[in-house]
Design an enzyme around this catalytic site. Sequence first.
Site, PDB file in Angstrom:
ATOM      1  N   ALA A  65     -30.251  -7.954 -22.038  1.00 21.49           N
ATOM      2  CA  ALA A  65     -31.649  -8.367 -21.927  1.00 21.49           C
ATOM      3  C   ALA A  65     -31.889  -8.753 -20.477  1.00 21.49           C
ATOM      4  CB  ALA A  65     -31.902  -9.551 -22.850  1.00 21.49           C
ATOM      5  N   GLY A 111     -27.595  -7.713 -24.869  1.00 19.78           N
ATOM      6  CA  GLY A 111     -28.586  -6.973 -25.651  1.00 19.78           C
ATOM      7  C   GLY A 111     -28.339  -5.470 -25.650  1.00 19.78           C
ATOM      8  N   GLU A 114     -25.839  -4.999 -28.295  1.00 15.18           N
ATOM      9  CA  GLU A 114     -26.543  -5.268 -29.560  1.00 15.18           C
ATOM     10  C   GLU A 114     -27.427  -4.085 -29.955  1.00 15.18           C
ATOM     11  OE1 GLU A 114     -27.800  -9.108 -27.952  1.00 15.18           O
ATOM     12  OE2 GLU A 114     -27.132 -10.012 -29.824  1.00 15.18           O
ATOM     13  N   GLU A 134     -22.938 -13.514 -23.214  1.00 14.74           N
ATOM     14  CA  GLU A 134     -23.985 -14.558 -23.222  1.00 14.74           C
ATOM     15  C   GLU A 134     -23.451 -15.965 -22.970  1.00 14.74           C
ATOM     16  OE1 GLU A 134     -23.916 -11.970 -25.215  1.00 14.74           O
ATOM     17  OE2 GLU A 134     -25.946 -11.188 -25.504  1.00 14.74           O
TER      18      GLU A 134
HETATM   19  N1  COA Z   1     -30.889  -8.684 -16.407  1.00 15.88           N
HETATM   20  C1  COA Z   1     -31.592  -8.543 -15.265  1.00 15.88           C
HETATM   21  N2  COA Z   1     -31.137  -7.830 -14.206  1.00 15.88           N
HETATM   22  C2  COA Z   1     -29.930  -7.249 -14.326  1.00 15.88           C
HETATM   23  C3  COA Z   1     -29.148  -7.356 -15.488  1.00 15.88           C
HETATM   24  C4  COA Z   1     -29.674  -8.117 -16.564  1.00 15.88           C
HETATM   25  N3  COA Z   1     -29.022  -8.260 -17.716  1.00 15.88           N
HETATM   26  N4  COA Z   1     -27.991  -6.690 -15.298  1.00 15.88           N
HETATM   27  C5  COA Z   1     -28.054  -6.161 -14.055  1.00 15.88           C
HETATM   28  N5  COA Z   1     -29.226  -6.503 -13.466  1.00 15.88           N
HETATM   29  C6  COA Z   1     -29.707  -6.128 -12.127  1.00 15.88           C
HETATM   30  C7  COA Z   1     -29.062  -6.966 -11.044  1.00 15.88           C
HETATM   31  O1  COA Z   1     -29.714  -8.207 -10.924  1.00 15.88           O
HETATM   32  C8  COA Z   1     -29.239  -6.062  -9.843  1.00 15.88           C
HETATM   33  O2  COA Z   1     -30.579  -6.169  -9.427  1.00 15.88           O
HETATM   34  P1  COA Z   1     -30.935  -6.268  -7.835  1.00 15.88           P
HETATM   35  O3  COA Z   1     -30.360  -4.993  -7.240  1.00 15.88           O
HETATM   36  O4  COA Z   1     -32.417  -6.344  -7.807  1.00 15.88           O
HETATM   37  O5  COA Z   1     -30.230  -7.488  -7.349  1.00 15.88           O
HETATM   38  C9  COA Z   1     -29.066  -4.675 -10.438  1.00 15.88           C
HETATM   39  O6  COA Z   1     -29.311  -4.800 -11.835  1.00 15.88           O
HETATM   40  C10 COA Z   1     -27.668  -4.106 -10.255  1.00 15.88           C
HETATM   41  O7  COA Z   1     -26.750  -5.027 -10.795  1.00 15.88           O
HETATM   42  P2  COA Z   1     -25.503  -5.637  -9.971  1.00 15.88           P
HETATM   43  O8  COA Z   1     -25.149  -6.931 -10.615  1.00 15.88           O
HETATM   44  O9  COA Z   1     -25.812  -5.641  -8.518  1.00 15.88           O
HETATM   45  O10 COA Z   1     -24.395  -4.527 -10.262  1.00 15.88           O
HETATM   46  P3  COA Z   1     -22.818  -4.733 -10.243  1.00 15.88           P
HETATM   47  O11 COA Z   1     -22.232  -3.372 -10.301  1.00 15.88           O
HETATM   48  O12 COA Z   1     -22.409  -5.637  -9.145  1.00 15.88           O
HETATM   49  O13 COA Z   1     -22.488  -5.498 -11.625  1.00 15.88           O
HETATM   50  C11 COA Z   1     -22.690  -5.930 -13.992  1.00 15.88           C
HETATM   51  C12 COA Z   1     -22.718  -4.874 -12.867  1.00 15.88           C
HETATM   52  C13 COA Z   1     -23.124  -5.228 -15.270  1.00 15.88           C
HETATM   53  C14 COA Z   1     -21.285  -6.489 -14.145  1.00 15.88           C
HETATM   54  C15 COA Z   1     -23.675  -7.082 -13.650  1.00 15.88           C
HETATM   55  O14 COA Z   1     -24.922  -6.519 -13.312  1.00 15.88           O
HETATM   56  C16 COA Z   1     -23.890  -8.079 -14.753  1.00 15.88           C
HETATM   57  O15 COA Z   1     -23.025  -8.904 -15.026  1.00 15.88           O
HETATM   58  N6  COA Z   1     -25.081  -8.037 -15.408  1.00 15.88           N
HETATM   59  C17 COA Z   1     -25.464  -9.017 -16.385  1.00 15.88           C
HETATM   60  C18 COA Z   1     -24.774  -8.747 -17.682  1.00 15.88           C
HETATM   61  C19 COA Z   1     -25.160  -9.795 -18.712  1.00 15.88           C
HETATM   62  O16 COA Z   1     -24.864 -10.961 -18.594  1.00 15.88           O
HETATM   63  N7  COA Z   1     -25.849  -9.336 -19.759  1.00 15.88           N
HETATM   64  C20 COA Z   1     -26.228 -10.163 -20.852  1.00 15.88           C
HETATM   65  C21 COA Z   1     -27.614 -10.635 -20.695  1.00 15.88           C
HETATM   66  S1  COA Z   1     -28.088 -11.612 -22.103  1.00 15.88           S
END
Ligand code: COA
Length: 259
Positions: A65, A111, A114, A134
Amino acid sequence: MFQNLLIDYNGRIQHIIINRESKLNALNKATLAELHTAMYDAFHNDRVGGIIITGAGQKAFVAGADISEFASFDSEQGGELASQGHAKVFDLIENGNKPVIAAINGFALGGGLELALACHIRIASDNAKMGLPEVSLGLIPGYGGTQRLTRLVGKGRALEMILTADMITANEAHQYGLVNHVVSQDDLLTKAEEIMNRILLRAPLAVASAITAVNASTQTGVDGFQIEIAEFAKCFDTLDFKEGSTAFLEKRKPNFKTK
Ligand code: COA
């Protein structure tokens, strides 16, 4: 028509591609609303036999999400977010009258996992990573993850994934029974279509009844055996049952009409 989804067709298969690649296809409010509309339309469109959901690009299916949208929420807003999501997207998919396959092409987190869990069948590319992170945000899964993951992989594995917030690889997910197949990224959609096309050879109303009956096995307060009996009985009133059984006896391929 959609800002955050791409829709594509191959015969009777509808592809829904979550298309926010720069945000790793994170599900913001607008994307969830579009997903609701796209799924509802697909379930009501006679030309669509089944739906394959995947993420745009090579990196992510859906990275969760959209965290930026709920960072300032209180408990009331959080509850509303989850209950709306359940009703409009996740339950809608699970209870759909047509098969839905998740083609997990990269990160499926929070999400995103999910969403895949709400689909009827999951296939992953070998680079995919899956998790419910989460608790590292101070939350728990809120789009059905605590229930659907537990039902699929068992309580011990679900608790380890949810409490550690760690990601697992596609091969681990396969071992857990979380995904049915692991293939290369290049082969992912071909494999998903191959499975879907096999389902599309079958009687569509029977496929819908089978989804309803299998879903009943995990619904609380519902006697799945009674649902199975009712769905089984319903099939006898369909023309497709007459066609399927007649075709078998006449040693020919059936020509189902979804009637
Ligand atoms: N919500 C909002 N934005 C998200 C996102 C999320 N769940 N997951 C990734 N993004 C965005 C990042 O903020 C980034 O945006 P920006 O370029 O404007 O800063 C872009 O997507 C790329 O992500 P980034 O984190 O730079 O890539 P990465 O390769 O370094 O890491 C992940 C990849 C998937 C490990 C990391 O993005 C992450 O941990 N995301 C969140 C996962 C999460 O907690 N999901 C559960 C949400 S309830």
